[in-house]
Design a protein around this motif. Structure first.
Motif, PDB file in Angstrom:
ATOM      1  N   SER A 186      -7.858   1.323  -6.010  1.00  6.20           N
ATOM      2  CA  SER A 186      -7.322   0.173  -5.521  1.00  6.20           C
ATOM      3  C   SER A 186      -6.985  -1.110  -6.733  1.00  6.20           C
ATOM      4  O   SER A 186      -7.965  -1.248  -7.314  1.00  6.20           O
ATOM      5  CB  SER A 186      -8.347  -0.455  -4.748  1.00  6.20           C
ATOM      6  N   ARG A 203      -9.414  -4.036   6.206  1.00  8.07           N
ATOM      7  CA  ARG A 203     -10.393  -3.121   6.228  1.00  8.07           C
ATOM      8  C   ARG A 203      -8.780  -1.497   5.835  1.00  8.07           C
ATOM      9  O   ARG A 203      -7.822  -1.441   6.850  1.00  8.07           O
ATOM     10  CB  ARG A 203     -10.409  -2.886   7.415  1.00  8.07           C
ATOM     11  N   VAL A 204      -9.081  -0.613   5.445  1.00  3.80           N
ATOM     12  CA  VAL A 204      -7.886  -0.247   4.626  1.00  3.80           C
ATOM     13  C   VAL A 204      -8.475   1.763   5.233  1.00  3.80           C
ATOM     14  O   VAL A 204      -9.497   1.748   4.758  1.00  3.80           O
ATOM     15  CB  VAL A 204      -7.316   0.361   3.402  1.00  3.80           C
ATOM     16  N   ALA A 250       2.028   4.854   9.379  1.00  6.67           N
ATOM     17  CA  ALA A 250       0.922   3.615   8.930  1.00  6.67           C
ATOM     18  C   ALA A 250       0.695   3.651  10.400  1.00  6.67           C
ATOM     19  O   ALA A 250       1.254   3.147  11.985  1.00  6.67           O
ATOM     20  CB  ALA A 250       1.209   2.690   8.467  1.00  6.67           C
ATOM     21  N   LEU A 254      -5.651  -1.254   8.721  1.00  2.00           N
ATOM     22  CA  LEU A 254      -4.318  -1.081   8.413  1.00  2.00           C
ATOM     23  C   LEU A 254      -4.866   0.866   7.954  1.00  2.00           C
ATOM     24  O   LEU A 254      -6.385   1.271   7.600  1.00  2.00           O
ATOM     25  CB  LEU A 254      -3.526  -1.162   7.159  1.00  2.00           C
ATOM     26  N   ILE A 268       1.056  -1.368  -0.256  1.00  2.00           N
ATOM     27  CA  ILE A 268       0.175  -0.413   0.240  1.00  2.00           C
ATOM     28  C   ILE A 268       0.840   1.469  -0.439  1.00  2.00           C
ATOM     29  O   ILE A 268       1.922   1.026   0.277  1.00  2.00           O
ATOM     30  CB  ILE A 268      -0.781   0.510   1.296  1.00  2.00           C
TER      31      ILE A 268
END
Length: 337
Positions: free
Chosen positions: A186, A219-220, A305, A257, A121
């Motif tokens: 994405s 889940r981002v 992050a 994340l 990512i």
């Protein structure tokens, strides 16, 4: 009999000059101590919290003061600076070595109940003020990430960012909404999309669940918080954090994340509140991400992050500015086993 080098240096300084030197060293000690106090005192005044952003820089100043103290035979300088460096090492160690959980009271890694595939990512603050959107998008394309997220992407710049849709067919964005500035692209299908804005605090976030139908889901979430300057902006930041914690951006039943421009360092109050409130842990790293045009020792880590206990960080790197005053952040994650 030979005189010690430190005694020679001290004796060679005239009395008046020595007073000035002591005064300057005292000021330098205070400057070096302020970030350490701010990082070690989570509930302290906002001024100390702001100073904590410069903890890495204060460690460099402390190392220089230690050398001066040794060379000039000033024992009090050596003792104070040694204490400061020891405290700094204790504060930074969990971020340099994230696996050292005993030094950081957040959730430990645990196996993922529904393992998701290994993913890369990419996050970048595109600098709406005067950034080069073309260079920013080119860098994102060359990253070969599975998912790309941006902050500060305004409606007037959408044409540049729309080039990403050829490689990233699934996307969500709050472009066209004046109060929001986050975008997500994405390669994997995204579901349960949320664009969040709290009008009271100005908190902004965007979230989606990655699900290719064959592996586990992830889940981002991306966020962008207010600037920490002036010091009273800390109150605004904390209101934004509280609003985001109450939002529907997060899914407690899924691995998470969280990435973004926090405008706060990982050892500070803002990120710590996120970590405790969501049972996340910083992904690690102290290398500075802003401003991108300064050399590493002078940059601060405000782009970062955080991950849930069932997510394992496999790799994390900071890229170039690529048209922005922020460096990009790339992270490779997989399920904790």
């Amino acid at each position: 009999m030979m005189t010690a080098p430190s005694s020679t240096l001290a004796a060679a300084v005239p009395h008046g000059t020595d007073r000035v030197v002591r005064y300057c060293l005292s000021i330098c000690l205070l400057v070096a101590a302020a970030p350490v106090i701010g990082a070690a005192w989570p509930g302290g005044p906002a001024e100390f919290e702001l100073a904590a952003h410069f903890l890495v820089q204060s460690a460099l100043l402390s190392a220089l003061l230690l050398l001066v103290g040794v060379l000039t035979g000033r024992r009090y300088i050596v003792l104070v600076v040694t204490a400061l460096l020891t405290a700094t090492a204790l504060i930074l160690t969990p971020h340099v070595f994230p696996g050292w959980a005993p030094l950081y009271a957040v959730a430990r890694q645990e196996p993922a109940s529904d393992p998701f595939p290994q993913l890369r990512i990419y996050f970048h603050n595109a600098w709406a003020g005067s950034g080069d959107a073309v260079a920013t998008v080119d860098a994102a394309l060359s990253s070969d990430a599975d998912l790309v997220m941006f902050a500060e992407t305004g409606a007037s710049r959408w044409r540049s960012f729309a080039r990403l849709t050829g490689s990233y067919p699934h996307h969500i964005s709050c472009i066209g909404r004046r109060e929001c500035d986050l975008t997500l692209f994405s390669r994997l299908p995204v579901h349960d999309q949320v664009i969040y804005h709290d009008r009271h605090s100005g908190a902004r976030g965007i979230a989606a669940t990655l699900d290719d139908g064959r592996n586990g889901r992830l889940r981002v979430v991306a966020v962008h918080l207010a600037r920490p300057i002036p010091p009273d902006s800390l109150e605004v930041q904390m209101r934004q954090v509280e609003a985001l914690l109450r939002s529907d951006l997060f899914r407690p039943d899924l691995p998470v994340l969280l990435m973004g421009d926090f405008n706060a360092v990982p050892w500070g109050r803002v990120v710590g509140t996120f970590a405790r409130g969501l049972q996340l842990r910083p992904a690690g790293g102290i290398e500075g991400s802003w401003p991108s045009f300064l050399p590493q020792p002078l940059r601060i880590r405000i782009d970062q992050a955080l991950v849930s206990p069932d997510v394992k960080v496999l790799d994390q790197t900071l890229g170039a500015g690529s048209g922005s005053d922020h460096r990009s952040l790339s992270i490779t994650i997989g399920p904790a086993r």
